[in-house]
Design a protein around this motif. Structure first.
Motif, PDB file in Angstrom:
ATOM      1  N   ARG A  55       0.818  -1.215   0.000  1.00  0.00           N
ATOM      2  CA  ARG A  55       0.000   0.000   0.000  1.00  0.00           C
ATOM      3  C   ARG A  55       0.853   1.267   0.000  1.00  0.00           C
ATOM      4  NH1 ARG A  55      -4.947  -1.872   0.418  1.00  0.00           N
ATOM      5  NH2 ARG A  55      -5.493  -3.557   1.813  1.00  0.00           N
ATOM      6  N   THR A  56       2.085   1.182   0.447  1.00  0.00           N
ATOM      7  CA  THR A  56       2.950   2.357   0.497  1.00  0.00           C
ATOM      8  C   THR A  56       3.936   2.406  -0.664  1.00  0.00           C
ATOM      9  OG1 THR A  56       4.533   1.217   1.925  1.00  0.00           O
ATOM     10  CG2 THR A  56       2.802   2.484   3.016  1.00  0.00           C
ATOM     11  N   ALA A  57       3.959   1.388  -1.503  1.00  0.00           N
ATOM     12  CA  ALA A  57       4.889   1.356  -2.639  1.00  0.00           C
ATOM     13  C   ALA A  57       4.536   2.465  -3.629  1.00  0.00           C
ATOM     14  CB  ALA A  57       4.838   0.004  -3.329  1.00  0.00           C
ATOM     15  N   THR A  58       5.540   3.191  -4.076  1.00  0.00           N
ATOM     16  CA  THR A  58       5.303   4.274  -5.023  1.00  0.00           C
ATOM     17  C   THR A  58       5.503   3.841  -6.468  1.00  0.00           C
ATOM     18  OG1 THR A  58       7.598   4.989  -4.805  1.00  0.00           O
ATOM     19  CG2 THR A  58       5.984   6.032  -3.347  1.00  0.00           C
ATOM     20  N   GLN A  59       6.113   2.694  -6.703  1.00  0.00           N
ATOM     21  CA  GLN A  59       6.372   2.224  -8.055  1.00  0.00           C
ATOM     22  C   GLN A  59       5.557   0.971  -8.374  1.00  0.00           C
ATOM     23  OE1 GLN A  59       8.323   3.474 -10.692  1.00  0.00           O
ATOM     24  NE2 GLN A  59       8.014   5.264  -9.400  1.00  0.00           N
ATOM     25  N   ASP A  60       4.254   1.003  -8.059  1.00  0.00           N
ATOM     26  CA  ASP A  60       3.392  -0.116  -8.408  1.00  0.00           C
ATOM     27  C   ASP A  60       3.086  -0.073  -9.905  1.00  0.00           C
ATOM     28  OD1 ASP A  60       1.758   2.099  -8.367  1.00  0.00           O
ATOM     29  OD2 ASP A  60       0.112   1.120  -7.322  1.00  0.00           O
ATOM     30  N   ALA A  61       2.410  -1.083 -10.408  1.00  0.00           N
ATOM     31  CA  ALA A  61       2.138  -1.184 -11.847  1.00  0.00           C
ATOM     32  C   ALA A  61       1.344   0.014 -12.357  1.00  0.00           C
ATOM     33  CB  ALA A  61       1.382  -2.482 -12.135  1.00  0.00           C
ATOM     34  N   TYR A  62       0.346   0.437 -11.606  1.00  0.00           N
ATOM     35  CA  TYR A  62      -0.490   1.562 -12.037  1.00  0.00           C
ATOM     36  C   TYR A  62       0.366   2.823 -12.189  1.00  0.00           C
ATOM     37  CZ  TYR A  62      -4.828   4.225 -12.473  1.00  0.00           C
ATOM     38  OH  TYR A  62      -5.846   5.005 -12.943  1.00  0.00           O
ATOM     39  N   ARG A  76       3.649   3.003 -12.655  1.00  0.00           N
ATOM     40  CA  ARG A  76       4.626   2.838 -13.728  1.00  0.00           C
ATOM     41  C   ARG A  76       4.001   3.016 -15.104  1.00  0.00           C
ATOM     42  NH1 ARG A  76       9.420  -0.849 -12.761  1.00  0.00           N
ATOM     43  NH2 ARG A  76       9.672  -0.891 -10.507  1.00  0.00           N
ATOM     44  N   LEU A  77       2.722   2.635 -15.246  1.00  0.00           N
ATOM     45  CA  LEU A  77       2.068   2.708 -16.551  1.00  0.00           C
ATOM     46  C   LEU A  77       1.362   4.038 -16.796  1.00  0.00           C
ATOM     47  CD1 LEU A  77       0.742  -0.937 -16.662  1.00  0.00           C
ATOM     48  CD2 LEU A  77       2.599   0.036 -18.018  1.00  0.00           C
ATOM     49  N   THR A  78       1.208   4.864 -15.771  1.00  0.00           N
ATOM     50  CA  THR A  78       0.526   6.155 -15.926  1.00  0.00           C
ATOM     51  C   THR A  78       1.157   7.042 -17.004  1.00  0.00           C
ATOM     52  OG1 THR A  78      -0.348   6.113 -13.687  1.00  0.00           O
ATOM     53  CG2 THR A  78      -0.125   8.272 -14.705  1.00  0.00           C
ATOM     54  N   PRO A  79       2.491   7.165 -17.102  1.00  0.00           N
ATOM     55  CA  PRO A  79       3.063   8.044 -18.129  1.00  0.00           C
ATOM     56  C   PRO A  79       2.819   7.580 -19.571  1.00  0.00           C
ATOM     57  CG  PRO A  79       4.710   7.533 -16.454  1.00  0.00           C
ATOM     58  CD  PRO A  79       3.532   6.663 -16.185  1.00  0.00           C
ATOM     59  N   ILE A  80       2.633   6.286 -19.789  1.00  0.00           N
ATOM     60  CA  ILE A  80       2.489   5.807 -21.170  1.00  0.00           C
ATOM     61  C   ILE A  80       1.056   5.463 -21.545  1.00  0.00           C
ATOM     62  CG2 ILE A  80       4.840   4.910 -21.267  1.00  0.00           C
ATOM     63  CD1 ILE A  80       3.635   2.096 -21.012  1.00  0.00           C
ATOM     64  N   ALA A  81       0.162   5.344 -20.564  1.00  0.00           N
ATOM     65  CA  ALA A  81      -1.203   4.889 -20.851  1.00  0.00           C
ATOM     66  C   ALA A  81      -2.227   5.948 -20.458  1.00  0.00           C
ATOM     67  CB  ALA A  81      -1.480   3.591 -20.109  1.00  0.00           C
ATOM     68  N   GLU A  84      13.083  -1.940 -18.722  1.00  0.00           N
ATOM     69  CA  GLU A  84      11.785  -2.583 -18.863  1.00  0.00           C
ATOM     70  C   GLU A  84      10.780  -1.741 -18.081  1.00  0.00           C
ATOM     71  OE1 GLU A  84      12.149  -6.586 -17.462  1.00  0.00           O
ATOM     72  OE2 GLU A  84      12.709  -5.986 -15.464  1.00  0.00           O
ATOM     73  N   THR A  85       9.592  -1.599 -18.636  1.00  0.00           N
ATOM     74  CA  THR A  85       8.562  -0.797 -17.987  1.00  0.00           C
ATOM     75  C   THR A  85       8.085  -1.466 -16.712  1.00  0.00           C
ATOM     76  OG1 THR A  85       7.881  -0.050 -20.165  1.00  0.00           O
ATOM     77  CG2 THR A  85       6.366   0.361 -18.350  1.00  0.00           C
ATOM     78  N   MET A  86       7.873  -2.766 -16.795  1.00  0.00           N
ATOM     79  CA  MET A  86       7.414  -3.557 -15.659  1.00  0.00           C
ATOM     80  C   MET A  86       8.450  -4.643 -15.374  1.00  0.00           C
ATOM     81  SD  MET A  86       4.440  -2.272 -14.973  1.00  0.00           S
ATOM     82  CE  MET A  86       3.861  -3.509 -13.888  1.00  0.00           C
TER      83      MET A  86
END
Length: 187
Positions: free
Chosen positions: A28-35, A37-42, A58-60
């Motif tokens: 819950r405190t992680a700042t580099q979750d999948a969402y 990481r994908l916000t800038p490209i999606a 790699e993006t993920m």
């Protein structure tokens, strides 16, 4: 001797509690979750191609280079989403995740049984507000209920050989993820 065993038991118990709390709080405190990481490209409610992984970037994490990947960041607050995915020659899968990364639905081309995977994504409230249509059966319309109003849809297609990757990526480029207007009961 018993005193040492009690101290050892207390240490193990305290260590277990600290471990459990850390395991539950860190995601819950992680700042580099999948969402994130994908916000800038999606963009929201649109499909974006995820760059192929390379040894340098790699993006993920742990992306398989044999798969072409596309993502749709969805937001259901303004209405349901209609997802259309053309099936690639080898294998295609669609996975749904909440904003926090919890997987709640997946389908592949074998289960869909068609050359095109079509479905509607909506919240439970939006589904409850759908008008009853006797002509449209459950087999005609695949509806997926999202437990949250935001999340990710990951589309992956296998390139059986490295030379097939351009064709697989071209196939994924036909994927659409669009906001649908909510039908009104009685129309």
């Amino acid at each position: 001797m018993i005193r040492w065993l009690l101290w050892l038991l207390a240490g193990v118990l305290l260590g277990g509690i600290v471990h459990l709390v850390a395991v539950l709080i860190l995601p819950r405190t992680a700042t580099q979750d999948a969402y994130s990481r994908l916000t800038p490209i999606a963009p929201v409610n649109a499909v974006a191609s995820v760059p192929q992984p390379s040894p340098q970037s790699e993006t993920m994490p742990f992306m398989d280079p044999a798969f072409a990947t596309a993502v749709c960041r969805y937001d259901l607050t303004d209405g349901p989403i209609k997802l259309t995915v053309p099936v690639s020659p080898s294998y295609t899968s669609v996975s749904f995740y909440t904003r926090r990364g919890v997987s709640y639905y997946a389908i592949n081309d074998r289960a869909a049984g068609r050359r095109l995977i079509e479905l509607e994504l909506m919240t439970s409230d939006q589904r409850a507000n759908l008008p009853e249509d006797e002509e449209v059966t459950a087999a005609d319309r695949l509806i997926v209920e999202s437990p949250t109003s935001t999340g990710l849809i990951m589309v992956r297609a296998l390139a059986a050989e490295p030379g097939l990757m351009p064709a697989v990526r071209a196939s994924l480029s036909g994927t659409t993820c669009r906001q649908q207007p909510m039908p009104v009961a009685g129309d």
